[in-house]
Motif scaffolding. Sequence first.
Motif, PDB file in Angstrom:
ATOM      1  N   SER A 166       0.828  -1.196   0.000  1.00 32.54           N
ATOM      2  CA  SER A 166       0.000   0.000   0.000  1.00 32.54           C
ATOM      3  C   SER A 166       0.865   1.250   0.000  1.00 32.54           C
ATOM      4  O   SER A 166       2.075   1.186   0.207  1.00 32.54           O
ATOM      5  CB  SER A 166      -0.936   0.022   1.223  1.00 32.54           C
ATOM      6  N   ARG A 167       0.213   2.379  -0.242  1.00 35.95           N
ATOM      7  CA  ARG A 167       0.854   3.683  -0.097  1.00 35.95           C
ATOM      8  C   ARG A 167       0.008   4.517   0.843  1.00 35.95           C
ATOM      9  O   ARG A 167      -1.205   4.377   0.908  1.00 35.95           O
ATOM     10  CB  ARG A 167       0.955   4.390  -1.448  1.00 35.95           C
ATOM     11  N   SER A 168       0.669   5.414   1.575  1.00 32.73           N
ATOM     12  CA  SER A 168      -0.032   6.302   2.482  1.00 32.73           C
ATOM     13  C   SER A 168       0.466   7.718   2.297  1.00 32.73           C
ATOM     14  O   SER A 168       1.633   7.943   1.969  1.00 32.73           O
ATOM     15  CB  SER A 168       0.181   5.881   3.950  1.00 32.73           C
ATOM     16  N   LEU A 169      -0.415   8.674   2.509  1.00 33.44           N
ATOM     17  CA  LEU A 169      -0.079  10.093   2.483  1.00 33.44           C
ATOM     18  C   LEU A 169      -0.256  10.645   3.883  1.00 33.44           C
ATOM     19  O   LEU A 169      -1.343  10.518   4.469  1.00 33.44           O
ATOM     20  CB  LEU A 169      -0.976  10.850   1.503  1.00 33.44           C
ATOM     21  N   ASP A 170       0.786  11.251   4.439  1.00 37.81           N
ATOM     22  CA  ASP A 170       0.701  11.893   5.752  1.00 37.81           C
ATOM     23  C   ASP A 170       0.590  13.398   5.554  1.00 37.81           C
ATOM     24  O   ASP A 170       1.482  14.020   4.966  1.00 37.81           O
ATOM     25  CB  ASP A 170       1.944  11.583   6.591  1.00 37.81           C
ATOM     26  N   LEU A 171      -0.493  13.983   6.023  1.00 33.57           N
ATOM     27  CA  LEU A 171      -0.715  15.428   5.933  1.00 33.57           C
ATOM     28  C   LEU A 171      -0.459  16.048   7.297  1.00 33.57           C
ATOM     29  O   LEU A 171      -0.998  15.576   8.306  1.00 33.57           O
ATOM     30  CB  LEU A 171      -2.154  15.741   5.482  1.00 33.57           C
ATOM     31  N   SER A 172       0.348  17.086   7.334  1.00 29.79           N
ATOM     32  CA  SER A 172       0.693  17.724   8.593  1.00 29.79           C
ATOM     33  C   SER A 172      -0.536  18.386   9.216  1.00 29.79           C
ATOM     34  O   SER A 172      -1.165  19.259   8.605  1.00 29.79           O
ATOM     35  CB  SER A 172       1.781  18.774   8.377  1.00 29.79           C
ATOM     36  N   ALA A 173      -0.865  17.986  10.447  1.00 31.02           N
ATOM     37  CA  ALA A 173      -2.007  18.590  11.138  1.00 31.02           C
ATOM     38  C   ALA A 173      -1.749  20.051  11.468  1.00 31.02           C
ATOM     39  O   ALA A 173      -2.694  20.835  11.616  1.00 31.02           O
ATOM     40  CB  ALA A 173      -2.319  17.810  12.408  1.00 31.02           C
ATOM     41  N   ASP A 174      -0.481  20.471  11.553  1.00 31.72           N
ATOM     42  CA  ASP A 174      -0.176  21.860  11.868  1.00 31.72           C
ATOM     43  C   ASP A 174      -0.568  22.794  10.735  1.00 31.72           C
ATOM     44  O   ASP A 174      -0.802  23.989  10.957  1.00 31.72           O
ATOM     45  CB  ASP A 174       1.318  22.017  12.167  1.00 31.72           C
ATOM     46  N   ILE A 182     -10.441   3.517   0.841  1.00 32.27           N
ATOM     47  CA  ILE A 182      -9.458   4.509   1.282  1.00 32.27           C
ATOM     48  C   ILE A 182      -9.723   4.777   2.763  1.00 32.27           C
ATOM     49  O   ILE A 182     -10.870   4.970   3.168  1.00 32.27           O
ATOM     50  CB  ILE A 182      -9.597   5.809   0.472  1.00 32.27           C
ATOM     51  N   SER A 183      -8.681   4.801   3.571  1.00 36.55           N
ATOM     52  CA  SER A 183      -8.865   5.104   4.993  1.00 36.55           C
ATOM     53  C   SER A 183      -8.197   6.423   5.335  1.00 36.55           C
ATOM     54  O   SER A 183      -7.116   6.733   4.829  1.00 36.55           O
ATOM     55  CB  SER A 183      -8.300   3.982   5.875  1.00 36.55           C
ATOM     56  N   VAL A 184      -8.844   7.199   6.169  1.00 37.54           N
ATOM     57  CA  VAL A 184      -8.321   8.476   6.666  1.00 37.54           C
ATOM     58  C   VAL A 184      -8.240   8.368   8.180  1.00 37.54           C
ATOM     59  O   VAL A 184      -9.253   8.146   8.850  1.00 37.54           O
ATOM     60  CB  VAL A 184      -9.225   9.644   6.249  1.00 37.54           C
ATOM     61  N   THR A 185      -7.015   8.517   8.720  1.00 40.17           N
ATOM     62  CA  THR A 185      -6.782   8.291  10.145  1.00 40.17           C
ATOM     63  C   THR A 185      -6.111   9.494  10.773  1.00 40.17           C
ATOM     64  O   THR A 185      -5.082   9.969  10.276  1.00 40.17           O
ATOM     65  CB  THR A 185      -5.889   7.051  10.366  1.00 40.17           C
ATOM     66  N   GLY A 186      -6.663   9.977  11.857  1.00 37.70           N
ATOM     67  CA  GLY A 186      -6.077  11.101  12.576  1.00 37.70           C
ATOM     68  C   GLY A 186      -5.124  10.638  13.660  1.00 37.70           C
ATOM     69  O   GLY A 186      -5.322   9.589  14.282  1.00 37.70           O
ATOM     70  N   HIS A 187      -4.045  11.425  13.868  1.00 40.34           N
ATOM     71  CA  HIS A 187      -3.042  11.132  14.898  1.00 40.34           C
ATOM     72  C   HIS A 187      -2.670  12.427  15.613  1.00 40.34           C
ATOM     73  O   HIS A 187      -2.670  13.503  15.007  1.00 40.34           O
ATOM     74  CB  HIS A 187      -1.776  10.535  14.282  1.00 40.34           C
ATOM     75  N   THR A 188      -2.309  12.318  16.883  1.00 37.84           N
ATOM     76  CA  THR A 188      -1.863  13.474  17.656  1.00 37.84           C
ATOM     77  C   THR A 188      -0.501  13.171  18.293  1.00 37.84           C
ATOM     78  O   THR A 188      -0.021  12.040  18.242  1.00 37.84           O
ATOM     79  CB  THR A 188      -2.853  13.826  18.782  1.00 37.84           C
ATOM     80  N   LYS A 203       7.201  15.752  17.887  1.00 37.50           N
ATOM     81  CA  LYS A 203       5.764  15.964  18.098  1.00 37.50           C
ATOM     82  C   LYS A 203       5.089  16.481  16.838  1.00 37.50           C
ATOM     83  O   LYS A 203       3.960  16.087  16.514  1.00 37.50           O
ATOM     84  CB  LYS A 203       5.553  16.944  19.252  1.00 37.50           C
ATOM     85  N   ALA A 204       5.771  17.372  16.115  1.00 31.86           N
ATOM     86  CA  ALA A 204       5.204  17.918  14.879  1.00 31.86           C
ATOM     87  C   ALA A 204       4.972  16.814  13.853  1.00 31.86           C
ATOM     88  O   ALA A 204       3.959  16.818  13.140  1.00 31.86           O
ATOM     89  CB  ALA A 204       6.120  18.994  14.306  1.00 31.86           C
ATOM     90  N   LEU A 205       5.897  15.854  13.775  1.00 33.86           N
ATOM     91  CA  LEU A 205       5.717  14.738  12.853  1.00 33.86           C
ATOM     92  C   LEU A 205       4.549  13.847  13.267  1.00 33.86           C
ATOM     93  O   LEU A 205       3.834  13.303  12.426  1.00 33.86           O
ATOM     94  CB  LEU A 205       6.995  13.910  12.779  1.00 33.86           C
ATOM     95  N   ASN A 206       4.337  13.703  14.562  1.00 37.22           N
ATOM     96  CA  ASN A 206       3.262  12.839  15.048  1.00 37.22           C
ATOM     97  C   ASN A 206       1.878  13.458  14.858  1.00 37.22           C
ATOM     98  O   ASN A 206       0.887  12.727  14.784  1.00 37.22           O
ATOM     99  CB  ASN A 206       3.484  12.512  16.518  1.00 37.22           C
ATOM    100  N   ARG A 207       1.800  14.784  14.771  1.00 33.79           N
ATOM    101  CA  ARG A 207       0.508  15.446  14.536  1.00 33.79           C
ATOM    102  C   ARG A 207       0.223  15.382  13.029  1.00 33.79           C
ATOM    103  O   ARG A 207       0.733  16.197  12.250  1.00 33.79           O
ATOM    104  CB  ARG A 207       0.553  16.891  15.016  1.00 33.79           C
ATOM    105  N   ARG A 208      -0.601  14.431  12.623  1.00 32.99           N
ATOM    106  CA  ARG A 208      -0.807  14.199  11.208  1.00 32.99           C
ATOM    107  C   ARG A 208      -2.154  13.548  10.959  1.00 32.99           C
ATOM    108  O   ARG A 208      -2.765  12.992  11.886  1.00 32.99           O
ATOM    109  CB  ARG A 208       0.298  13.291  10.652  1.00 32.99           C
ATOM    110  N   VAL A 209      -2.597  13.595   9.705  1.00 29.83           N
ATOM    111  CA  VAL A 209      -3.737  12.825   9.235  1.00 29.83           C
ATOM    112  C   VAL A 209      -3.227  11.967   8.080  1.00 29.83           C
ATOM    113  O   VAL A 209      -2.641  12.470   7.132  1.00 29.83           O
ATOM    114  CB  VAL A 209      -4.899  13.709   8.784  1.00 29.83           C
ATOM    115  N   THR A 210      -3.439  10.669   8.176  1.00 26.12           N
ATOM    116  CA  THR A 210      -2.903   9.722   7.201  1.00 26.12           C
ATOM    117  C   THR A 210      -4.002   9.213   6.283  1.00 26.12           C
ATOM    118  O   THR A 210      -5.050   8.756   6.760  1.00 26.12           O
ATOM    119  CB  THR A 210      -2.239   8.533   7.913  1.00 26.12           C
ATOM    120  N   ILE A 211      -3.756   9.300   4.975  1.00 30.48           N
ATOM    121  CA  ILE A 211      -4.656   8.743   3.968  1.00 30.48           C
ATOM    122  C   ILE A 211      -3.978   7.489   3.421  1.00 30.48           C
ATOM    123  O   ILE A 211      -2.901   7.561   2.821  1.00 30.48           O
ATOM    124  CB  ILE A 211      -4.929   9.730   2.830  1.00 30.48           C
TER     125      ILE A 211
END
Length: 376
Positions: A260-268, A302-308, A362-370
């Motif tokens: 699979s492939r995933s896209l991490d979008l910065s929550a900041d 497609i899954s969208v997952t939030g992380h803090t 912490k900045a890397l961990n704040r993300r939303v992953t597709i």
Amino acid sequence: MTAMSRGRPRRKPVKGVVGAASGAALLLSGLAVATPAHAEGEVPILGQVKAVSWDDTPETTMDVLISVHGVRRVDGATMVYYSAGYTPDSTPGSDRQELTHAFGFESTMSPLHEDGERFGDVAVLDVPDGKAYTTLYSGDEPTELSASDCICQSWTDALPDEPQPGQAYVGTAAVPPVPDDVDTVALRVLGHFFTDVPVEDGPMEPVADTEEPITVGMGWPEVDTEAISAVAEPSRFVLPLTTHEVLEGSAISERKESDSRSLDLSADVLFAVDKATLTSKATKEIREAAEKVEAADVKGRISVTGHTDSSGEEDYNQDLSERRAESVATALGDLLPSGSKITTDGKGESEPIASNETDDGKALNRRVTITLPGAE
């Protein structure tokens, strides 16, 4: 978890994220390149990096030099030979515990047993084939492994009580056998990465005839063939790799795994602090993400997952991650073809990809992953 229906940017590599797909991803915080081949009779130095200790102060220096000396095929395993020691200009009087503070154990490449008291955080990385050969443990079941099962040195075995500046102390770790057709690998050693390291045959010699810590030049630890032969299913210590890239000029990083492939979008960029409403800057990022999603040959939902990060209460972070995932999924669904299937989930602070001990982590961990299942 909920379900809903519903010209690419240029890429450049990050300074690096490479990790085991079954565990936390790993930030390459100190990439080292191979050094020239050693002369006959000299101690081989195949890669070297200076690691800065978190104990450094304006008055004291506790930096560490980590060196790779060999990757060798032996019966039933691949041996990694390396060393670590204070740099010559380090302040005398530091103990071995302080030396290890330069190792960078934010995450480990030995996910079947995490133990902060080991000197064997080692993995051989076959990047083209997408595999990580991690430190072997003897024993039957992963849940029953103990620290003494690691086929590596403990800190108390490899380091003296008071390591001396300018002295490098030798360690080894056994990993599963690397295929015969692999002649060059990358390594993770003591929290740092090395590239273009050759794989050679046979253990390093001479064997040092001592039970005391071995300094570079004395010889090499003896290969523990009995422990290697006691490893149950060495293949379980071979893990898939995850690689990350960032999209130039955006807040998106792309993670590739074997299936699979995933896209991490910065929550900041997507959200204000403690908010789940998308900012004006989020529009561009989600549009770019939608273009990549639409271009991918997705096989499944497609899954969208939030992380803090770990700041705040766990329950609050869990709720925030779920609400952020819903916001991104709604905006993404509006940009995708009709009938696209999207699920949402929140993981709160439970799945970090970097250390929560630093602001950058912490900045890397704040993300939303597709996640795009089946996309190559």
